[in-house]
Design an enzyme around this catalytic site. Structure first.
Site, PDB file in Angstrom:
ATOM      1  N   ASP A 203     -20.975 -18.576 -48.855  1.00 16.80           N
ATOM      2  CA  ASP A 203     -20.474 -17.426 -48.097  1.00 16.80           C
ATOM      3  C   ASP A 203     -21.667 -16.528 -47.809  1.00 16.80           C
ATOM      4  O   ASP A 203     -22.810 -16.885 -48.118  1.00 16.80           O
ATOM      5  CB  ASP A 203     -19.366 -16.686 -48.883  1.00 16.80           C
ATOM      6  CG  ASP A 203     -18.348 -16.044 -47.940  1.00 16.80           C
ATOM      7  OD1 ASP A 203     -18.754 -15.191 -47.134  1.00 16.80           O
ATOM      8  OD2 ASP A 203     -17.153 -16.388 -48.014  1.00 16.80           O
ATOM      9  N   HIS A 277     -19.297 -16.172 -41.922  1.00 14.71           N
ATOM     10  CA  HIS A 277     -19.546 -16.096 -43.370  1.00 14.71           C
ATOM     11  C   HIS A 277     -20.782 -16.906 -43.746  1.00 14.71           C
ATOM     12  O   HIS A 277     -20.796 -17.601 -44.754  1.00 14.71           O
ATOM     13  CB  HIS A 277     -18.317 -16.575 -44.146  1.00 14.71           C
ATOM     14  CG  HIS A 277     -17.191 -15.579 -44.175  1.00 14.71           C
ATOM     15  ND1 HIS A 277     -17.165 -14.510 -45.033  1.00 14.71           N
ATOM     16  CD2 HIS A 277     -16.074 -15.472 -43.423  1.00 14.71           C
ATOM     17  CE1 HIS A 277     -16.066 -13.798 -44.830  1.00 14.71           C
ATOM     18  NE2 HIS A 277     -15.390 -14.350 -43.842  1.00 14.71           N
ATOM     19  N   ASP A 340     -12.852 -18.847 -40.920  1.00 13.69           N
ATOM     20  CA  ASP A 340     -12.172 -17.545 -40.876  1.00 13.69           C
ATOM     21  C   ASP A 340     -13.126 -16.438 -40.429  1.00 13.69           C
ATOM     22  O   ASP A 340     -14.343 -16.580 -40.551  1.00 13.69           O
ATOM     23  CB  ASP A 340     -11.609 -17.197 -42.262  1.00 13.69           C
ATOM     24  CG  ASP A 340     -12.706 -17.184 -43.324  1.00 13.69           C
ATOM     25  OD1 ASP A 340     -13.589 -18.050 -43.273  1.00 13.69           O
ATOM     26  OD2 ASP A 340     -12.682 -16.289 -44.192  1.00 13.69           O
ATOM     27  N   GLU A 341     -12.544 -15.373 -39.935  1.00 12.09           N
ATOM     28  CA  GLU A 341     -13.231 -14.093 -39.731  1.00 12.09           C
ATOM     29  C   GLU A 341     -14.588 -14.254 -39.039  1.00 12.09           C
ATOM     30  O   GLU A 341     -15.632 -13.966 -39.627  1.00 12.09           O
ATOM     31  CB  GLU A 341     -13.400 -13.387 -41.084  1.00 12.09           C
ATOM     32  CG  GLU A 341     -12.070 -13.078 -41.732  1.00 12.09           C
ATOM     33  CD  GLU A 341     -12.190 -12.388 -43.087  1.00 12.09           C
ATOM     34  OE1 GLU A 341     -11.398 -11.482 -43.351  1.00 12.09           O
ATOM     35  OE2 GLU A 341     -13.061 -12.777 -43.885  1.00 12.09           O
ATOM     36  N   TRP A 407      -3.510 -18.236 -44.599  1.00  6.79           N
ATOM     37  CA  TRP A 407      -3.872 -17.106 -45.477  1.00  6.79           C
ATOM     38  C   TRP A 407      -3.481 -15.769 -44.888  1.00  6.79           C
ATOM     39  O   TRP A 407      -3.203 -14.825 -45.619  1.00  6.79           O
ATOM     40  CB  TRP A 407      -5.358 -17.145 -45.802  1.00  6.79           C
ATOM     41  CG  TRP A 407      -6.300 -16.717 -44.709  1.00  6.79           C
ATOM     42  CD1 TRP A 407      -6.751 -17.472 -43.685  1.00  6.79           C
ATOM     43  CD2 TRP A 407      -6.898 -15.424 -44.547  1.00  6.79           C
ATOM     44  NE1 TRP A 407      -7.596 -16.754 -42.891  1.00  6.79           N
ATOM     45  CE2 TRP A 407      -7.716 -15.479 -43.389  1.00  6.79           C
ATOM     46  CE3 TRP A 407      -6.835 -14.223 -45.259  1.00  6.79           C
ATOM     47  CZ2 TRP A 407      -8.451 -14.388 -42.932  1.00  6.79           C
ATOM     48  CZ3 TRP A 407      -7.582 -13.138 -44.803  1.00  6.79           C
ATOM     49  CH2 TRP A 407      -8.374 -13.222 -43.659  1.00  6.79           C
ATOM     50  N   TYR A 432      -3.002 -14.243 -53.181  1.00  9.72           N
ATOM     51  CA  TYR A 432      -4.397 -13.835 -53.359  1.00  9.72           C
ATOM     52  C   TYR A 432      -4.539 -13.217 -54.751  1.00  9.72           C
ATOM     53  O   TYR A 432      -4.051 -12.119 -55.026  1.00  9.72           O
ATOM     54  CB  TYR A 432      -4.830 -12.870 -52.257  1.00  9.72           C
ATOM     55  CG  TYR A 432      -5.504 -13.591 -51.102  1.00  9.72           C
ATOM     56  CD1 TYR A 432      -5.063 -14.851 -50.722  1.00  9.72           C
ATOM     57  CD2 TYR A 432      -6.586 -13.034 -50.430  1.00  9.72           C
ATOM     58  CE1 TYR A 432      -5.676 -15.538 -49.686  1.00  9.72           C
ATOM     59  CE2 TYR A 432      -7.210 -13.716 -49.385  1.00  9.72           C
ATOM     60  CZ  TYR A 432      -6.751 -14.973 -49.021  1.00  9.72           C
ATOM     61  OH  TYR A 432      -7.365 -15.650 -48.008  1.00  9.72           O
ATOM     62  N   ASP A 434      -7.091 -12.130 -56.187  1.00  6.98           N
ATOM     63  CA  ASP A 434      -8.079 -11.050 -56.352  1.00  6.98           C
ATOM     64  C   ASP A 434      -7.409  -9.686 -56.216  1.00  6.98           C
ATOM     65  O   ASP A 434      -8.023  -8.661 -56.501  1.00  6.98           O
ATOM     66  CB  ASP A 434      -9.234 -11.173 -55.350  1.00  6.98           C
ATOM     67  CG  ASP A 434      -8.794 -11.249 -53.891  1.00  6.98           C
ATOM     68  OD1 ASP A 434      -7.649 -11.663 -53.623  1.00  6.98           O
ATOM     69  OD2 ASP A 434      -9.607 -10.894 -53.016  1.00  6.98           O
ATOM     70  N   THR A 482     -14.200 -13.338 -55.383  1.00  7.42           N
ATOM     71  CA  THR A 482     -14.832 -12.745 -56.567  1.00  7.42           C
ATOM     72  C   THR A 482     -15.748 -11.562 -56.267  1.00  7.42           C
ATOM     73  O   THR A 482     -16.658 -11.290 -57.046  1.00  7.42           O
ATOM     74  CB  THR A 482     -15.608 -13.822 -57.347  1.00  7.42           C
ATOM     75  OG1 THR A 482     -16.573 -14.410 -56.473  1.00  7.42           O
ATOM     76  CG2 THR A 482     -14.682 -14.880 -57.888  1.00  7.42           C
ATOM     77  N   GLU A 483     -15.521 -10.867 -55.159  1.00  7.13           N
ATOM     78  CA  GLU A 483     -16.329  -9.665 -54.920  1.00  7.13           C
ATOM     79  C   GLU A 483     -16.331  -8.759 -56.151  1.00  7.13           C
ATOM     80  O   GLU A 483     -17.353  -8.195 -56.523  1.00  7.13           O
ATOM     81  CB  GLU A 483     -15.785  -8.873 -53.731  1.00  7.13           C
ATOM     82  CG  GLU A 483     -16.128  -9.426 -52.368  1.00  7.13           C
ATOM     83  CD  GLU A 483     -15.076 -10.389 -51.853  1.00  7.13           C
ATOM     84  OE1 GLU A 483     -14.297 -10.941 -52.675  1.00  7.13           O
ATOM     85  OE2 GLU A 483     -15.022 -10.603 -50.629  1.00  7.13           O
TER      86      GLU A 483
HETATM   87  C1  ACM Z   1     -10.116 -15.281 -46.135  1.00  7.09           C
HETATM   88  O1  ACM Z   1      -9.549 -14.638 -47.004  1.00  7.09           O
HETATM   89  N1  ACM Z   1     -11.030 -14.706 -45.367  1.00  7.09           N
HETATM   90  C2  ACM Z   1      -9.802 -16.674 -45.902  1.00  7.09           C
END
Ligand code: ACM
Ligand code: ZN
Length: 744
Positions: A203, A277, A340-341, A407, A432, A434, A482-483
């Protein structure tokens, strides 16, 4: 002579079984029937598997390895002959029920022993896990346990999973976990019959897998200047000799983890993110970006512009080389390509990307993204593997055998399954891991609110699919980003017990799901986790939210409510986690003047578990609480901190009757209320339809003003009230910000 004594001796078999003899299996099997007898392990118990059956021997070894430290019995393992000897635990494919499939099994326990049957090695291993859970939880201890009768009750169990994909995702990019720490997670997974380990290896914040052709990926991409994300450096040991934060897995280590997983019937799915990412990769090889860089791995949390350049042919050479090495290390059918993103702005400015769009007749950067992915997908398919990616990969179409991870809610899963793609469900609001596990008193997290019961309640098959389409739902998984997870112990805190709920919703038939019964079983199961040394989050007792009992007056006072009989508590008034040696929470303890954040750490009488509870007290007048589960993201107290710039933010669309409540200390007559929602530049975050209400002393909630343009500024009726609240009177698709909530 027939005596009273002899008659009494018969009674135990007739008496109801004591409470601690009730089974507590996690995940709950398809069918459990209690049978006569009890099987007791002793030093003479023998394990058996079919001759030359590696899977059977492996399941038997798995059983023996768990049982050995606690019992002290080195249970011998032999080949099963024609007869089943007494005092034995047998793992066999003979007479297995084909209907239970390769992952299903039957398990019979009687006075003479236990027999697990399955057609598959996976089924034999799953049967071993169930059998382990039939013995006292002490069986899972890693040291000798004296005075325990190693008995399992007679049962006949038939079992098979509901879904083939029962997964956990672990992000090792944001914070690194060693090979041993990852293998510990695999050990925890196998107990719960979880069978897919999705390894988020790369990432923006770190590249964690050795690639021989591109050594700088790990020389540069695996290391940051610091732990990052505002975390404490001491909360991690992942530093090199120069004090840099990070780490990576050599290819040999990757092979070891894959083999460790395979021995536990777990498939590893590696994730190599693209095209977004990708800051860590581009920090090492900036030539594969549009701008040429430079890029820096020390970026904050969030979505970054470090994306690959699809206008450059060399980018594809690089990614294909990387994927060739990756595919060679992971024998499973899938590789995860992220997707993603992706912030696509760079592509609109890049001459090569613009030319690519012209040449390929692509009308938009979104189409360029789809073209990029399809090209890589073709390469992966050519190597005999399937692609899976986050639900953004659906945009622009996919090869039929590509699978999608839903997601951003469940829409992606619904759309993908409707279009004939396999899907794995992991909607952020439910799975999620987290997210915070309680509204207050939790360690720093990314936000959200996904407590155990919310995970448990998740149903992986979305509404609206035909029976044929439902078959495309492979299963579900919990995702741990895991941020804010700096070490393995904290990862375990976030994973367990929520991953127990993931296991059950993936394994157990829908009709057998029952949260009350799950909680009962978890009360036993948590002891297994304890004996294994798992740093799980203690399961809160019922009513914990009300453990701090406030009373009005001058000064207002706080006491410990009897939520946990015999509990004691330490207290602080400055928002700090009360120290074990700090001030005790006494009965009717006076509160300090003004705003304060009260925190109490409550200890069970045995001292083994503790729970943090918290309340914000505003100007000594009111305790702030949410009486409806609001997914507080930025902390509810920020709506009440006398600072217009800060805000409380719900993390989801609003539902009718959602409310934020100020519960007053005692009874008060207030004059005025003012509440601001939304921002001038973000009118969407306003409360679109809502009222301000007061709760009179002897009455029902009563509306005193409507919100207009997201605001209320009104006089309050001159009557004694107990509480004030903001209530939504219609659902709205957007999220809500509450800026200040002032009462006088
Ligand atoms: C994600 O949580 N960006 C897949
Ligand atoms: Zn470009």
């Amino acid at each position: 002579m027939f005596s009273i004594l002899a008659a009494l001796a018969l009674l135990p078999t007739l008496a109801p079984r004591p409470a601690d003899d009730v089974l507590a299996l996690v995940p709950e099997p398809v069918s459990v029937v209690r049978a006569q007898g009890t099987f007791t392990l002793d030093a003479g118990t023998q394990l058996y598997a079919d001759a030359e059956d590696i899977g059977g021997h492996s399941a038997a070894e798995s059983f023996g390895l768990v049982a050995r430290p606690s019992t002290g019995f080195a249970l011998a393992l032999g080949d099963l002959g024609a007869e089943t000897p007494a005092n034995s635990v047998v793992f066999t494919r003979k007479q297995a029920d084909a209907q239970l499939g390769m992952e299903g099994y039957s398990l019979e326990v009687s006075d003479t022993g236990a027999v697990v049957r399955s057609l598959g090695a996976a089924g034999l291993l799953h049967g071993a896990q169930t059998l382990l859970q039939l013995f006292p939880p002490e069986l899972f201890a890693r040291s000798a346990q004296a005075g325990v009768a190693w008995s399992a009750p007679g049962v006949v169990i038939r079992d098979a999973p509901r879904f083939v994909w029962r997964g956990l995702m672990l992000d090792v990019s944001r914070h690194f976990m060693t090979k041993d720490e990852v293998e510990r997670v695999l050990d925890q997974m196998v107990l719960h019959k979880l069978n897919v380990f999705h390894w988020h290896l790369v990432d923006d914040h770190g590249w964690r897998i050795e690639i021989k052709d591109y050594p700088k990926l790990t020389q540069i991409g695996a290391w940051r200047g610091a732990i990052g994300f505002g975390l404490e450096p001491k909360d991690s040991s992942a530093y090199d000799k120069d004090g840099r934060y990070g780490g990576f897995y050599t290819q040999d280590e990757i092979r070891e983890v894959v083999a460790y997983a395979a021995a536990r019937q777990i498939t590893v799915v590696p994730e190599i993110e693209m095209p977004g990412h990708s800051v860590a990769a581009l920090a090492a090889y900036p030539q594969f970006s549009c701008t040429g860089g430079p890029f820096d791995v020390n970026v904050p949390a969030g979505v970054h512009a470090g994306i690959y350049c699809p206008g450059n042919e060399a980018t594809f050479g690089f990614l294909q080389d990387v994927l060739t090495e990756v595919l060679g290390l992971f024998p499973g059918p899938f590789v995860h390509l992220g997707g993603d993103e992706v912030p696509r702005e760079e592509w609109t400015k890049c001459a090569r990307c613009k030319k690519r769009m012209q040449d390929e007749k692509l009308g938009s950067p979104a189409e360029l993204q789809s073209w990029f992915l399809k090209r890589i997908e073709k390469f992966v398919n050519g190597k005999g593997k399937r692609v899976i990616g986050w639900d953004e990969i659906l945009d622009g179409g996919l090869a039929p055998n590509a699978a999608v991870m839903s997601w951003r809610g469940t829409q992606g899963g619904l759309a993908a399954a409707s279009a004939g793609h396999d899907v794995v469900m992991c909607p952020n609001e439910s799975l999620y891991l987290d997210h915070a596990q309680a509204l207050t008193g939790e360690p720093l997290s990314i936000g959200g609110f996904t407590p155990l019961d919310a995970v448990y309640a998740y149903e992986p098959v979305p509404e609206g699919l035909s029976v044929a389409q439902q078959k495309h739902v492979l299963g579900a998984q919990g995702n741990l980003w895991t941020e804010y997870v700096p070490n393995a112990a904290h990862a375990e805190y976030m994973l367990w017990p929520r991953a127990c709920a993931v296991a059950e919703l993936c394994w157990t038939p829908r009709a057998k799901k029952d949260f009350g019964d799950f909680e009962r079983r978890m009360d036993v199961h948590k002891r297994r986790l304890s004996y294994m040394g798992v740093h799980y989050r203690p399961l809160p007792p019922a009513g914990l939210d009300d453990a701090l009992a406030f009373e009005g007056g001058s000064p207002p006072r706080v006491s410990l409510a009897a939520v946990i009989p015999g509990a004691t508590a330490k207290i602080s008034f400055d928002g700090s986690d009360p120290d074990k040696n700090g001030a005790a929470l006494e009965d009717r303890m006076p509160l300090p003047n003004g705003n304060c954040r009260v925190r109490a750490r409550i200890y069970r009488p045995d001292g083994n578990e503790s729970f943090l509870v918290e309340a914000l007290v505003v100007l000594g007048k009111a305790r702030v609480r949410t009486t409806l589960g609001q997914e507080a993201n930025n902390g509810l107290e920020r709506a009440f901190d006398l600072d217009e710039a800060s805000f409380f933010w719900t993390n989801r669309a609003l539902r009718t009757d959602d409310h934020l409540t100020l519960e007053l200390f005692g009874i008060r007559t207030l004059k005025h209320a003012r509440v601001t929602t939304g921002d001038a530049d973000k009118p969407l975050d306003r409360l679109q339809s809502g009222v301000l209400e007061v709760l009179p002393v002897n009455g029902e909630w009563k509306s005193v003003a409507d919100f207009t343009d997201g605001k209320v500024d009104c006089d309050l009726p001159p009557e004694p009230i107990r509480a004030v609240r903001l209530r939504c009177t219609a659902s709205q698709p957007n999220w809500l910000r509450v800026h200040e909530f002032t009462i006088q």
